[in-house]
Design an enzyme around this catalytic site. Sequence first.
Site, PDB file in Angstrom:
ATOM      1  N   TYR A 237      26.917  20.357  30.317  1.00  0.00           N
ATOM      2  CA  TYR A 237      27.589  21.380  29.504  1.00  0.00           C
ATOM      3  C   TYR A 237      27.425  21.071  28.008  1.00  0.00           C
ATOM      4  O   TYR A 237      26.498  21.552  27.373  1.00  0.00           O
ATOM      5  CB  TYR A 237      29.069  21.554  29.925  1.00  0.00           C
ATOM      6  CG  TYR A 237      29.585  22.876  29.392  1.00  0.00           C
ATOM      7  CD1 TYR A 237      29.645  24.004  30.206  1.00  0.00           C
ATOM      8  CD2 TYR A 237      29.936  23.021  28.049  1.00  0.00           C
ATOM      9  CE1 TYR A 237      30.033  25.233  29.693  1.00  0.00           C
ATOM     10  CE2 TYR A 237      30.328  24.242  27.530  1.00  0.00           C
ATOM     11  CZ  TYR A 237      30.376  25.338  28.351  1.00  0.00           C
ATOM     12  OH  TYR A 237      30.751  26.540  27.836  1.00  0.00           O
ATOM     13  N   VAL A 273      39.205  29.462  36.088  1.00  0.00           N
ATOM     14  CA  VAL A 273      38.305  30.108  37.046  1.00  0.00           C
ATOM     15  C   VAL A 273      37.981  31.509  36.527  1.00  0.00           C
ATOM     16  O   VAL A 273      38.878  32.347  36.393  1.00  0.00           O
ATOM     17  CB  VAL A 273      38.957  30.221  38.448  1.00  0.00           C
ATOM     18  CG1 VAL A 273      37.947  30.782  39.452  1.00  0.00           C
ATOM     19  CG2 VAL A 273      39.487  28.878  38.910  1.00  0.00           C
TER      20      VAL A 273
HETATM   21  P1  NAD Z   1      33.662  36.368  32.063  1.00  0.00           P
HETATM   22  O1  NAD Z   1      32.431  36.343  32.904  1.00  0.00           O
HETATM   23  O2  NAD Z   1      34.969  36.481  32.758  1.00  0.00           O
HETATM   24  O3  NAD Z   1      33.604  37.580  30.995  1.00  0.00           O
HETATM   25  C1  NAD Z   1      32.427  37.974  30.374  1.00  0.00           C
HETATM   26  C2  NAD Z   1      32.623  39.312  29.661  1.00  0.00           C
HETATM   27  O4  NAD Z   1      31.398  39.610  28.984  1.00  0.00           O
HETATM   28  C3  NAD Z   1      32.920  40.496  30.587  1.00  0.00           C
HETATM   29  O5  NAD Z   1      33.830  41.366  29.943  1.00  0.00           O
HETATM   30  C4  NAD Z   1      31.563  41.199  30.693  1.00  0.00           C
HETATM   31  O6  NAD Z   1      31.617  42.597  30.970  1.00  0.00           O
HETATM   32  C5  NAD Z   1      31.047  40.951  29.293  1.00  0.00           C
HETATM   33  N1  NAD Z   1      29.578  41.070  29.180  1.00  0.00           N
HETATM   34  C6  NAD Z   1      28.611  40.294  29.740  1.00  0.00           C
HETATM   35  N2  NAD Z   1      27.395  40.720  29.348  1.00  0.00           N
HETATM   36  C7  NAD Z   1      27.609  41.785  28.529  1.00  0.00           C
HETATM   37  C8  NAD Z   1      26.746  42.657  27.790  1.00  0.00           C
HETATM   38  N3  NAD Z   1      25.413  42.523  27.801  1.00  0.00           N
HETATM   39  N4  NAD Z   1      27.332  43.655  27.068  1.00  0.00           N
HETATM   40  C9  NAD Z   1      28.675  43.839  27.041  1.00  0.00           C
HETATM   41  N5  NAD Z   1      29.523  43.019  27.695  1.00  0.00           N
HETATM   42  C10 NAD Z   1      28.994  42.015  28.428  1.00  0.00           C
HETATM   43  O7  NAD Z   1      33.565  35.082  31.146  1.00  0.00           O
HETATM   44  P2  NAD Z   1      34.625  34.068  30.502  1.00  0.00           P
HETATM   45  O8  NAD Z   1      34.646  32.831  31.315  1.00  0.00           O
HETATM   46  O9  NAD Z   1      35.886  34.747  30.151  1.00  0.00           O
HETATM   47  O10 NAD Z   1      33.833  33.678  29.160  1.00  0.00           O
HETATM   48  C11 NAD Z   1      34.088  34.269  27.903  1.00  0.00           C
HETATM   49  C12 NAD Z   1      33.857  33.222  26.824  1.00  0.00           C
HETATM   50  O11 NAD Z   1      34.808  32.162  27.005  1.00  0.00           O
HETATM   51  C13 NAD Z   1      32.464  32.579  26.861  1.00  0.00           C
HETATM   52  O12 NAD Z   1      32.035  32.332  25.545  1.00  0.00           O
HETATM   53  C14 NAD Z   1      32.734  31.257  27.567  1.00  0.00           C
HETATM   54  O13 NAD Z   1      31.781  30.251  27.244  1.00  0.00           O
HETATM   55  C15 NAD Z   1      34.108  30.927  26.991  1.00  0.00           C
HETATM   56  N6  NAD Z   1      34.880  29.909  27.748  1.00  0.00           N
HETATM   57  C16 NAD Z   1      35.064  30.034  29.097  1.00  0.00           C
HETATM   58  C17 NAD Z   1      35.777  29.042  29.763  1.00  0.00           C
HETATM   59  C18 NAD Z   1      36.005  29.098  31.262  1.00  0.00           C
HETATM   60  O14 NAD Z   1      36.444  28.092  31.848  1.00  0.00           O
HETATM   61  N7  NAD Z   1      35.767  30.217  31.892  1.00  0.00           N
HETATM   62  C19 NAD Z   1      36.327  27.952  29.049  1.00  0.00           C
HETATM   63  C20 NAD Z   1      36.158  27.896  27.672  1.00  0.00           C
HETATM   64  C21 NAD Z   1      35.428  28.885  27.021  1.00  0.00           C
END
Ligand code: NAD
Length: 400
Positions: A237, A273
């Site tokens: 990561y 998650v």
């Molecule tokens: P997720 O998969 O739940 O959400 C992704 C979102 O992006 C959705 O709304 C989807 O529709 C949208 N999306 C994807 N491709 C798209 C496109 N081409 N055009 C428009 N919308 C698009 O993801 P998440 O886990 O909530 O991640 C969001 C952010 O948080 C990321 O930057 C991730 O690295 C960060 N993050 C996640 C975690 C975790 O544990 N899940 C932890 C820390 C940070």
Amino acid sequence: MIVKPRIRGFVCITAHPEGCAAKVAQEIKVAKAASRDKGSPSPQRVLVIGASTGYGLSTRIAAAFGHEAATLGVFFERPSLKGKPASAGWYNSVAFEQAAHAEGLYAKSINGDAFSNEIKAQTIETLKADLGQVDLVVYSLASPRRTDPADGETYKSCLKPIEGTYTNRSLDTDKGEVTEVSIEPATQEEINHTIKVMGGEDWELWISALSEAGCLAEGAKTVAYSYIGPEITWPVYTNGTIGAAKKDVERAAGAIASRHDCQAYVAVNKAVVTQASSAIPVVPLYISILFKIMKLKGTHEDCIEQMVRLLNERLYCADGGAPELDDVGRIRIDDWEMDAAVQAEVAVLWPKINTENLREHSDFDSYQANFLNLFGFGLPGVDYDAETEVDLLLPSACQS
Ligand code: NAD
């Protein structure tokens, strides 16, 4: 139709409309319970890019129902087609808009590719017509690919180490088996492509487009999300391809703040998650262990609790002050996850865990329940044996 979960690896290809609505309702309840006195610092007009699931959806809910903010959400989701259920993010957004409109809150959504010039233009058009300007822009995209409108090329991101082969324990979340995973290092091209997709370039393009169109309020804030996590996951990561992209997001925050009248932050969030995190090798096993430890300590949080804390205690502190930052300028809302005592317990359990003791040393049952919840399954009060209408329209699409 009667909708049942159909899991394929780390995705569920069906989603339950009422279940998704029940999950959104749960998050709304958390956001409302944390709402503050009128007059406290708060976001008023918010654009969320990646607003339909995970952290983006929870930020939208926290802003709307904790701060009465008007929200415009951008996402890429699949509506119901030929009687087949829509994606979970579609149903989440339908439920969010219905709940927001019921309380008299402005809520509109744009479904399409956020990386494209067309969706940026449509967003700006909608802002000009409805809200004029935004004072908070949340960038929460997680995508496996991006077509760059500048060169028309499609780039793919990957989750690989950079310095040598990485071998560690992982989890087959479908079978509940602890396995071993070995991932070969990325090529330079794969690193560059992951930066193109998940780095900060598109965030900068959004802020420039909004600023040039006059849609950024004076002193607006913007935030993009990142992750660091424990040392066991660093090779794949933080020190891997996705980590290189996240470093580029930090670079972009500096570039945005220097070019625009805009406070740009990277918030490091906790592991939860989501559809994105379930695809990362090793991380689901770590999350299962982490949940057990944090629940015992009473510090467990899901997306909504994290985003309520981000808005109320960091981006919009009650005293109106600037958020506390770490030594490289990031907001750390992963503070409870990275607590030394929590990480020490993870380090003790990690080498011991195997398929036989998975449920003893981790909270894998919660991991699986959370995963099903993402798609609207396993929510209390929903009759999963009953017929349900899968063809739901987004209320804001009906208005235009
Ligand atoms: P997720 O998969 O739940 O959400 C992704 C979102 O992006 C959705 O709304 C989807 O529709 C949208 N999306 C994807 N491709 C798209 C496109 N081409 N055009 C428009 N919308 C698009 O993801 P998440 O886990 O909530 O991640 C969001 C952010 O948080 C990321 O930057 C991730 O690295 C960060 N993050 C996640 C975690 C975790 O544990 N899940 C932890 C820390 C940070």
